[in-house]
Motif scaffolding. Structure first.
Motif, PDB file in Angstrom:
ATOM      1  N   ASN A  65      41.831  42.709  58.021  1.00 47.39           N
ATOM      2  CA  ASN A  65      43.098  41.969  58.069  1.00 47.39           C
ATOM      3  C   ASN A  65      43.536  41.536  56.672  1.00 47.39           C
ATOM      4  O   ASN A  65      44.731  41.514  56.376  1.00 47.39           O
ATOM      5  CB  ASN A  65      42.991  40.768  59.001  1.00 47.39           C
ATOM      6  N   GLY A  66      42.576  41.197  55.804  1.00 48.37           N
ATOM      7  CA  GLY A  66      42.907  40.841  54.427  1.00 48.37           C
ATOM      8  C   GLY A  66      43.558  41.994  53.681  1.00 48.37           C
ATOM      9  O   GLY A  66      44.502  41.805  52.903  1.00 48.37           O
ATOM     10  N   ILE A  67      43.070  43.197  53.928  1.00 49.24           N
ATOM     11  CA  ILE A  67      43.686  44.382  53.330  1.00 49.24           C
ATOM     12  C   ILE A  67      45.076  44.591  53.919  1.00 49.24           C
ATOM     13  O   ILE A  67      46.054  44.766  53.189  1.00 49.24           O
ATOM     14  CB  ILE A  67      42.815  45.631  53.562  1.00 49.24           C
ATOM     15  N   ALA A  68      45.162  44.566  55.237  1.00 49.58           N
ATOM     16  CA  ALA A  68      46.424  44.862  55.918  1.00 49.58           C
ATOM     17  C   ALA A  68      47.530  43.881  55.576  1.00 49.58           C
ATOM     18  O   ALA A  68      48.680  44.279  55.377  1.00 49.58           O
ATOM     19  CB  ALA A  68      46.202  44.886  57.434  1.00 49.58           C
ATOM     20  N   ASN A  69      47.203  42.604  55.475  1.00 49.53           N
ATOM     21  CA  ASN A  69      48.260  41.620  55.225  1.00 49.53           C
ATOM     22  C   ASN A  69      48.527  41.397  53.734  1.00 49.53           C
ATOM     23  O   ASN A  69      49.312  40.536  53.368  1.00 49.53           O
ATOM     24  CB  ASN A  69      47.976  40.300  55.950  1.00 49.53           C
ATOM     25  N   GLY A  70      47.868  42.192  52.889  1.00 53.20           N
ATOM     26  CA  GLY A  70      48.145  42.134  51.459  1.00 53.20           C
ATOM     27  C   GLY A  70      47.432  41.030  50.704  1.00 53.20           C
ATOM     28  O   GLY A  70      47.678  40.821  49.522  1.00 53.20           O
ATOM     29  N   ARG A  71      46.535  40.311  51.370  1.00 49.01           N
ATOM     30  CA  ARG A  71      45.811  39.239  50.678  1.00 49.01           C
ATOM     31  C   ARG A  71      44.666  39.755  49.834  1.00 49.01           C
ATOM     32  O   ARG A  71      44.175  39.056  48.960  1.00 49.01           O
ATOM     33  CB  ARG A  71      45.294  38.223  51.695  1.00 49.01           C
ATOM     34  N   LEU A  72      44.207  40.989  50.100  1.00 47.60           N
ATOM     35  CA  LEU A  72      43.131  41.590  49.314  1.00 47.60           C
ATOM     36  C   LEU A  72      43.653  42.821  48.591  1.00 47.60           C
ATOM     37  O   LEU A  72      44.031  43.804  49.220  1.00 47.60           O
ATOM     38  CB  LEU A  72      41.966  42.022  50.208  1.00 47.60           C
ATOM     39  N   SER A  73      43.647  42.750  47.287  1.00 53.68           N
ATOM     40  CA  SER A  73      44.026  43.923  46.498  1.00 53.68           C
ATOM     41  C   SER A  73      42.792  44.782  46.263  1.00 53.68           C
ATOM     42  O   SER A  73      41.651  44.344  46.484  1.00 53.68           O
ATOM     43  CB  SER A  73      44.613  43.481  45.151  1.00 53.68           C
ATOM     44  N   TYR A  74      43.028  45.974  45.780  1.00 57.80           N
ATOM     45  CA  TYR A  74      41.924  46.864  45.425  1.00 57.80           C
ATOM     46  C   TYR A  74      41.029  46.181  44.390  1.00 57.80           C
ATOM     47  O   TYR A  74      39.807  46.177  44.506  1.00 57.80           O
ATOM     48  CB  TYR A  74      42.493  48.176  44.882  1.00 57.80           C
ATOM     49  N   GLU A  75      41.638  45.567  43.415  1.00 57.63           N
ATOM     50  CA  GLU A  75      40.877  44.891  42.358  1.00 57.63           C
ATOM     51  C   GLU A  75      40.066  43.722  42.915  1.00 57.63           C
ATOM     52  O   GLU A  75      38.929  43.496  42.496  1.00 57.63           O
ATOM     53  CB  GLU A  75      41.812  44.409  41.254  1.00 57.63           C
ATOM     54  N   ASP A  76      40.636  42.969  43.861  1.00 53.04           N
ATOM     55  CA  ASP A  76      39.898  41.863  44.483  1.00 53.04           C
ATOM     56  C   ASP A  76      38.594  42.362  45.095  1.00 53.04           C
ATOM     57  O   ASP A  76      37.550  41.731  44.983  1.00 53.04           O
ATOM     58  CB  ASP A  76      40.716  41.193  45.594  1.00 53.04           C
ATOM     59  N   ILE A  77      38.677  43.502  45.757  1.00 56.87           N
ATOM     60  CA  ILE A  77      37.515  44.046  46.459  1.00 56.87           C
ATOM     61  C   ILE A  77      36.443  44.508  45.479  1.00 56.87           C
ATOM     62  O   ILE A  77      35.277  44.143  45.603  1.00 56.87           O
ATOM     63  CB  ILE A  77      37.939  45.196  47.389  1.00 56.87           C
ATOM     64  N   VAL A  78      36.832  45.297  44.495  1.00 58.96           N
ATOM     65  CA  VAL A  78      35.822  45.866  43.600  1.00 58.96           C
ATOM     66  C   VAL A  78      35.255  44.835  42.619  1.00 58.96           C
ATOM     67  O   VAL A  78      34.134  45.000  42.146  1.00 58.96           O
ATOM     68  CB  VAL A  78      36.331  47.117  42.845  1.00 58.96           C
ATOM     69  N   THR A  79      36.002  43.773  42.333  1.00 55.57           N
ATOM     70  CA  THR A  79      35.497  42.756  41.396  1.00 55.57           C
ATOM     71  C   THR A  79      34.941  41.528  42.104  1.00 55.57           C
ATOM     72  O   THR A  79      34.438  40.620  41.441  1.00 55.57           O
ATOM     73  CB  THR A  79      36.606  42.296  40.427  1.00 55.57           C
TER      74      THR A  79
END
Length: 110
Positions: free
Chosen positions: A84-98
């Motif tokens: 849901n964090g990915i889908a609603n835009g609260r998690l960016s690619y950078e947020d995940i990898v860092t």
């Protein structure tokens, strides 16, 4: 499925789709999850199947990190918050990898 595993799944999808970088493919995957409740459910279910295999110690670690009871369905909560964090835009690619502070907030349900 850990954060890195989800990102790896996105990378594999990107490789199958052609020569796109992981980062450039992420917004497309995000839009699929945002626009299709069925795809979001499938992503959560797939993540859950993988995460449900975690060791007891790993589940305890994530329960603490997410501020939930170790007796709760840790894998389901993890996957639901993550997808849901990915889908609603609260998690960016950078947020995940860092593993950014925003990643922590989303995983804690804040």
């Amino acid at each position: 499925m850990g954060l890195v595993s989800i990102v790896s799944a996105i990378v594999i999808s990107a490789a199958l789709a052609g020569c796109e970088s992981e980062e450039s493919f992420y917004p497309k995957e995000q839009e699929f999850l945002r626009g299709s409740p069925a795809m979001r459910r499938d992503a959560i279910d797939g993540c859950y199947r993988e995460s449900n295999r975690w060791s007891a110690d790993h589940k305890v670690f994530w329960a603490k990190k997410m501020n939930v009871s170790p007796r709760s369905n840790v894998a389901r909560i993890y996957c639901t918050r993550f997808i849901n964090g990915i889908a609603n835009g609260r998690l960016s690619y950078e947020d995940i990898v860092t593993h950014s502070p925003q990643d922590t907030r989303v995983m804690q349900g804040r």
